[in-house]
Scaffold this motif. Sequence first.
Motif, mmCIF file in Angstrom:
data_model
loop_
_atom_site.group_PDB
_atom_site.id
_atom_site.type_symbol
_atom_site.label_atom_id
_atom_site.label_comp_id
_atom_site.label_asym_id
_atom_site.label_seq_id
_atom_site.Cartn_x
_atom_site.Cartn_y
_atom_site.Cartn_z
ATOM 1 N N SER B 436 -21.573 35.342 15.857
ATOM 2 C CA SER B 436 -22.279 35.054 17.104
ATOM 3 C C SER B 436 -21.534 35.648 18.290
ATOM 4 O O SER B 436 -22.151 36.195 19.215
ATOM 5 C CB SER B 436 -22.407 33.540 17.299
ATOM 6 N N VAL B 437 -20.222 35.542 18.275
ATOM 7 C CA VAL B 437 -19.417 36.103 19.367
ATOM 8 C C VAL B 437 -19.592 37.623 19.410
ATOM 9 O O VAL B 437 -19.835 38.208 20.465
ATOM 10 C CB VAL B 437 -17.921 35.747 19.187
ATOM 11 N N ALA B 440 -22.918 38.447 20.847
ATOM 12 C CA ALA B 440 -23.004 38.185 22.281
ATOM 13 C C ALA B 440 -22.298 39.276 23.081
ATOM 14 O O ALA B 440 -22.727 39.622 24.178
ATOM 15 C CB ALA B 440 -22.381 36.818 22.595
ATOM 16 N N ARG B 473 -31.069 35.808 20.489
ATOM 17 C CA ARG B 473 -30.396 34.663 21.096
ATOM 18 C C ARG B 473 -30.684 33.448 20.234
ATOM 19 O O ARG B 473 -31.776 33.274 19.719
ATOM 20 C CB ARG B 473 -30.938 34.430 22.515
ATOM 21 N N ARG B 474 -29.718 32.592 20.061
ATOM 22 C CA ARG B 474 -29.848 31.405 19.218
ATOM 23 C C ARG B 474 -30.474 31.784 17.880
ATOM 24 O O ARG B 474 -31.562 31.349 17.543
ATOM 25 C CB ARG B 474 -30.698 30.331 19.894
#
Lengths: 94, 513
Positions: B436-437, B440, B473-474
Amino acid sequence: MDPFESEIKQLIVEALALEEIAPEDIETDAPLFVKGLGLDSIDALELAIAIDEQFGVEISAEDADSGEIFASVRSLARHVAENQEAPSDEPQDA
Amino acid sequence: MAEAENLPQLWKRLGAPALVLAYPLLVYFGLRTLGPLLLGALLATAVALWLVARLRSEAPAPWRSTAAPLAPLILLVIPALLLEEQRFVLLYPVVINAVLLGVFWRSLRSGMPIVERMARLQDPDLKAAEVRYCRQITWVWCLFFVLNGSCAGYLAFWGSLETWTLYVGLLSYLAMGALFVVEFSIRKVRFRRFGDGLPDRIAHAVLKHGESEPDDANEWTQIVESGSVRGVQFIVALSTILGRPAVRGLMRLVALYYVASDSTTRDASRAFHRRLGIPSGLPAIYRNVLRFAYNASDRIFLLKRQRHLFRFERHGDELVRTLQDQGRGAVLIGAHFGSFEALRAAADDDAFPLSIVGFFDNAKKVNSVLQALDPELASQVIHVTPDSMGYMLEIRNRIKRGELVALLGDRTTPGASSVEVEFLGSPAAFPTGPFSVAAALRCPVLLVFCIGRDPNVYEVHCEHFADPLELPRRPAEEELRGAIQRYADRLEHYARLAPDNWFNFYDLWSNGA
């Protein structure tokens, strides 16, 4: 109301893809993380990137940890206002 | 009158132990000057005196405790005298060691290990770790009795009287004393339990120097850590003095000790080898633990910048070079596999700015020892602090500056989100955080693995993973799973190349379900 505040609310909803929340639903003084909007650290990362891209304000690790920058929309807006390189005409504080 | 009564009293109390301790010298001088017959008579008199003192005392001590050491003496001395064969007299220490071995061994099989029983004399309230430790030390003493008895037996039959006397009358006592002192020190460093006796007070004075009293909440981590700080300092000092080859020799012993004593590590390593479908016996487990020990000790030499000791083989480093030439930062995803210190060193050789992200709080003091070796280490490490988000921004800001930031993608932490993907044929839980990082950050993502090989080679494998890692996202679990499965497949590939470099000593497959 500080114009940054509404911009940041808009940014939070867009950058974090909060589909069920409208910018005007976010309370200016409500906590963003854990309680309140319940954002996590990856959201913080997304938000910091979005703020950097939109306002050219980089949030340092020290600021994030020591200051209250991420406490609420109001504190975020104040940080952006204080650190923007080319200050705009807009008022610095609400 | 009083003194006349005291002598038999003293003889009753100390006669048996004194006879046992002085036995080698008695026998040596006895055989040299008196001959077997007179010596036998002397020993018989001593035993008789002891028996008389015992019978005359009003409150006799239990028979077994005092008669036990003398019974074999009588049994050996009599045939020695009758057959005029002095070798029988020399076997006494063997019998004593055999008896002690029997007593210690039996206490391990049933009831309470001897060492634990003695520890409880000082303080009846022992922690689980201390009970385990006492059991291990009882094993150590068993081993000691076997070795000591064997040496004494060998010398009784094939050595001269002089070497026998030197060994059983001096060297074996010294060995016993050394074992006791070393064990006492280890026990005090590890458990920090101090009584009122002089040795305890000395140990306490030495150990409390420069340390605060641990509080209850993290008493154990502190104790373990203060123990390991000393261990690390010791190994650092040793490395400086001895150099890498000797330290590698020492690490073989350390690995042997861990394989013998740490069943959790052993089971985890065996399970991993089984999943790979390769031999999972003790040699494979030993190689695995040994690689871990080599890795840890090599850190010292790498941090001290003694890089000439190593050879780095680079695969895929041109990927990083290209990015660096473009001024782009990247996320590198690695694993608890191989050496991160060697990766850091290889990157440093290439002048690649590399930081490593991880949980290092639980080893703060150990890290401070290592940091003293290389002051730059602090700036190349990003500490994960679960309660704040500063470290996330630190990752981002470094990547924005065009640096490389390495994350570990294989270990889940309690409470952190994870997904299950296929790894070595079964579903295993992998953390979603690093991916996820990486998503992002919208920057290039590479995989890195740095495999340690004998005797001094580190293979750095670097490969393209995504640029950027596209995740919504999410992301839903399904969307994350695709990326993480790709990572797990590559990890599996490298784990098969060098199974001994696998350092997740726990059951990866039990976490997710």
